[in-house]
Design an enzyme around this catalytic site. Structure first.
Site, PDB file in Angstrom:
ATOM      1  CG  ASP A 150      -7.171   3.944  -0.270  1.00  0.00           C
ATOM      2  OD1 ASP A 150      -7.354   2.720  -0.429  1.00  0.00           O
ATOM      3  OD2 ASP A 150      -8.079   4.729   0.052  1.00  0.00           O
ATOM      4  NE  ARG A 201      -7.871  -1.545  -3.368  1.00  0.00           N
ATOM      5  CZ  ARG A 201      -7.927  -0.641  -2.384  1.00  0.00           C
ATOM      6  NH1 ARG A 201      -7.452   0.577  -2.573  1.00  0.00           N
ATOM      7  NH2 ARG A 201      -8.431  -0.963  -1.214  1.00  0.00           N
TER       8      ARG A 201
END
Length: 279
Positions: A107, A158
């Site tokens: 992340d 992402r």
């Protein structure tokens, strides 16, 4: 016990409940990205402990016939303590995942950790090609440069709009401008990559743009959405043979997870409320 509202967004407190949730989503052809709740540790022991939990989870994933991977928060495995500790723990997780053919996402958190996070991603993706992926936030003004740096790295990217309330000096703060940046950066990815594009968005407009760009450039991509948000769309897209992955947190730190998300940005509270009532 997780209360009903929270249980919509959290896949239980134990690895077993998270893996059972994964199997249920797999039955609808949706893959699951599991994230053990925990972040912003300022001591070494809990950071190493959560790294060990990910290693164990990866072993359990490999032992089951499921479509699953993991996603790790940098502050969960030590980036607030030192960049070296973060890199060491993430390397341990990725090395184990590589051995077991399990994918690892990293992340992205506060803007002041971006450089250290990207440096580690580039190093690990080079050493373990297509075993690791990195989240990048479109709202940061530096993102075009970051995409240019990572576009040829052998790992997935992402692209998300960004959930952190960063100052206007380094980030776009107007929703329309963030949407514009997301569109520009998604187009850049499809123009310069032939694989490894993950569209982290619940926005139908961005999902439709990805569909158009994928067809235009003959490039595969995947859609990623949160557990509890537009799950009908997740299943519908999967039924249309679009690769869909659901980001599902689990663990006993669910209360602090919700509290921190709401404090980070008022839009997060509104987003969660809309998800609960289905608008």
């Amino acid at each position: 016990m997780i209360p009903p509202i929270a249980s919509r967004f959290v896949a239980g407190e134990s690895p077993e409940s998270a893996l059972d949730h994964t199997q249920s989503m797999n039955d609808d052809d949706v893959g699951v990205i599991l994230n053990l709740l925990g972040e912003h540790y300022d001591e070494t022991d809990p950071a190493r402990s959560d790294a060990t939990s990910y290693v164990n989870l990866i072993s359990e994933m490999a032992a089951r016939d499921i479509t699953a991977c993991v996603s790790v928060k940098p502050s969960q495995i030590g980036i607030d303590i030192s960049d070296d500790l973060f890199a060491e723990n993430l390397r341990r997780i990725v090395d184990h995942a590589h051995e077991h053919d399990v994918f690892v996402w990293c992340d992205m958190e506060d803007a002041d950790t971006t450089d250290a996070t990207l440096d580690t991603f580039v190093d690990l993706a080079t050493e373990y090609p297509w075993t690791v992926g990195q989240c990048i936030q479109a709202n940061l003004k530096r993102t075009a440069e970051d995409l240019n740096r990572t576009v040829d790295v052998p790992g997935k990217i992402r692209l998300v709009k960004g959930a952190y309330d960063e100052p206007g000096s380094i980030a776009h703060t107007d929703k329309a401008r963030i949407d514009e940046a997301y569109e520009e950066e998604l187009e850049y990815l499809f123009e310069h990559r032939d694989r490894g594009i993950a569209v982290g968005s619940h926005d139908p407009k961005m999902i439709e743009l990805a569909h158009r760009l994928g067809a235009e450039h003959d490039t595969d991509y995947e859609i990623q959405m949160l557990m509890g948000v537009r799950e009908d769309a997740q299943r519908r897209l999967a039924a249309e043979d679009v690769p869909v992955w659901q980001y599902a947190p689990y663990g006993d730190k669910w209360l602090s997870y919700f509290y921190r998300r709401v404090r980070e940005r008022k839009e997060n509270a509104l987003f969660a409320a809309r998800a609960v009532i289905g608008i």
